[in-house]
Design a protein around this motif. Sequence first.
Motif, PDB file in Angstrom:
ATOM      1  N   UNK A   1       5.421  17.196 -27.564  1.00 47.41           N
ATOM      2  CA  UNK A   1       4.545  16.465 -26.665  1.00 47.41           C
ATOM      3  C   UNK A   1       3.100  16.893 -26.873  1.00 47.41           C
ATOM      4  N   UNK A   2       2.170  16.017 -26.516  1.00 52.01           N
ATOM      5  CA  UNK A   2       0.751  16.318 -26.643  1.00 52.01           C
ATOM      6  C   UNK A   2       0.210  16.997 -25.406  1.00 52.01           C
ATOM      7  N   UNK A   3      -0.548  18.067 -25.593  1.00 57.73           N
ATOM      8  CA  UNK A   3      -1.103  18.781 -24.457  1.00 57.73           C
ATOM      9  C   UNK A   3      -2.186  18.021 -23.732  1.00 57.73           C
ATOM     10  N   UNK A   4      -2.728  16.959 -24.362  1.00 57.80           N
ATOM     11  CA  UNK A   4      -3.766  16.141 -23.731  1.00 57.80           C
ATOM     12  C   UNK A   4      -3.315  14.686 -23.626  1.00 57.80           C
ATOM     13  N   UNK A   5      -2.023  14.486 -23.383  1.00 68.52           N
ATOM     14  CA  UNK A   5      -1.442  13.147 -23.295  1.00 68.52           C
ATOM     15  C   UNK A   5      -1.429  12.691 -21.841  1.00 68.52           C
ATOM     16  N   UNK A   6      -2.289  11.730 -21.456  1.00 72.66           N
ATOM     17  CA  UNK A   6      -2.317  11.294 -20.059  1.00 72.66           C
ATOM     18  C   UNK A   6      -1.092  10.475 -19.661  1.00 72.66           C
ATOM     19  N   UNK A   7      -0.359   9.942 -20.648  1.00 73.46           N
ATOM     20  CA  UNK A   7       0.864   9.206 -20.339  1.00 73.46           C
ATOM     21  C   UNK A   7       2.034  10.155 -20.035  1.00 73.46           C
ATOM     22  N   UNK A   8       1.924  11.374 -20.550  1.00 73.78           N
ATOM     23  CA  UNK A   8       2.945  12.402 -20.278  1.00 73.78           C
ATOM     24  C   UNK A   8       2.188  13.652 -19.809  1.00 73.78           C
ATOM     25  N   UNK A   9       1.670  13.622 -18.581  1.00 75.89           N
ATOM     26  CA  UNK A   9       0.828  14.721 -18.098  1.00 75.89           C
ATOM     27  C   UNK A   9       1.631  15.996 -17.854  1.00 75.89           C
ATOM     28  N   UNK A  10       0.895  17.061 -17.573  1.00 79.38           N
ATOM     29  CA  UNK A  10       1.510  18.375 -17.369  1.00 79.38           C
ATOM     30  C   UNK A  10       2.575  18.340 -16.286  1.00 79.38           C
ATOM     31  N   UNK A  11       2.326  17.578 -15.218  1.00 74.99           N
ATOM     32  CA  UNK A  11       3.303  17.510 -14.126  1.00 74.99           C
ATOM     33  C   UNK A  11       4.628  16.935 -14.622  1.00 74.99           C
ATOM     34  N   UNK A  12       4.555  15.925 -15.509  1.00 75.26           N
ATOM     35  CA  UNK A  12       5.777  15.331 -16.040  1.00 75.26           C
ATOM     36  C   UNK A  12       6.497  16.307 -16.962  1.00 75.26           C
ATOM     37  N   UNK A  13       5.728  17.034 -17.756  1.00 74.26           N
ATOM     38  CA  UNK A  13       6.325  18.026 -18.652  1.00 74.26           C
ATOM     39  C   UNK A  13       7.020  19.115 -17.838  1.00 74.26           C
ATOM     40  N   UNK A  14       6.327  19.619 -16.821  1.00 72.85           N
ATOM     41  CA  UNK A  14       6.923  20.669 -15.977  1.00 72.85           C
ATOM     42  C   UNK A  14       8.176  20.165 -15.277  1.00 72.85           C
ATOM     43  N   UNK A  15       8.132  18.919 -14.818  1.00 71.52           N
ATOM     44  CA  UNK A  15       9.302  18.349 -14.161  1.00 71.52           C
ATOM     45  C   UNK A  15      10.485  18.243 -15.111  1.00 71.52           C
ATOM     46  N   UNK A  16      10.211  17.870 -16.367  1.00 70.40           N
ATOM     47  CA  UNK A  16      11.276  17.770 -17.357  1.00 70.40           C
ATOM     48  C   UNK A  16      11.886  19.141 -17.631  1.00 70.40           C
ATOM     49  N   UNK A  17      11.040  20.141 -17.794  1.00 65.63           N
ATOM     50  CA  UNK A  17      11.541  21.494 -18.050  1.00 65.63           C
ATOM     51  C   UNK A  17      12.443  21.957 -16.905  1.00 65.63           C
TER      52      UNK A  17
END
Length: 272
Positions: free
Chosen positions: A190-206
């Motif tokens: 995933x991209x660290x500066x991807x607004x379509x997959x923001x940090x909140x979404x990444x954290x939620x997935x983890x």
Amino acid sequence: MAQIRNMILSAATLGLMFSSVIALAEVRTEVVDYQVDGEPFRGLIAYDDAFEGPRPGVIVVHEWWGHNEYQRERAKALAALGYTAFAIDMYGAGKQGSNPDEAGALMGAVMSDPAALEKRFNTALKLLREHPRTEQAKVAALGYCFGGGVVLHMARQGIELAGIGSMHGILSSPVPAGSGSVRTPLQIYTGGADPFVPTEQVNGFVSEMLRAGARFDLIAFPGAQHAFSNPAATDAGKRFGIPLAYDADADRESWAGFTRFLEAVFSGPAAR
């Protein structure tokens, strides 16, 4: 065990290796016309006929634009590495988005109908398994953008494949994975500066995958935007005024990482 890490992006030699492998490969392709519930679909199977006998298979699922040349080129690159790759069609033959509104509508129609999504994926999976160039017991899947959401949906539904990879894919789901439901190892980029997959979404997935007990790696590329693996992304982003951008380093690193992942889940390199 989950491993979450940021990659250091410096791998110019990997790009040279990637180019030389493709140049030496003797890749053959087959257009595959098939139907799902009476609707026509068209995909492309690629393999290197220098390899004898069945090979491990990889399904490649397209971005939100639809089945196009970028997805087919990725399938050919996998074929050059010794796999039988199937660039599948999730929208229907000839359906592509020429702008973000059209692409979003096509993507939304599929994602809003999980039963249809699963049937389209499973029909393509069956075709790949039955192909004489495919080793039926060894099949993995790779999804880009929308395709990442597709393959992760299948993972949440308990599909059993050798491995599943997602490149700048959708990580959220209205129906999260249940405990023990994810039976396939995952490799997520995933991209660290991807607004379509923001940090909140990444954290939620983890958090979701940890609760589900999934085996996964999640690799974030600092500064990389959405569609970082597609060389046409920057031009598309400028043309439509949306945050898409190609990142050559992230592209090379994610491709090298995913091919190592395939070697691991298939228990050895497929290359010559």
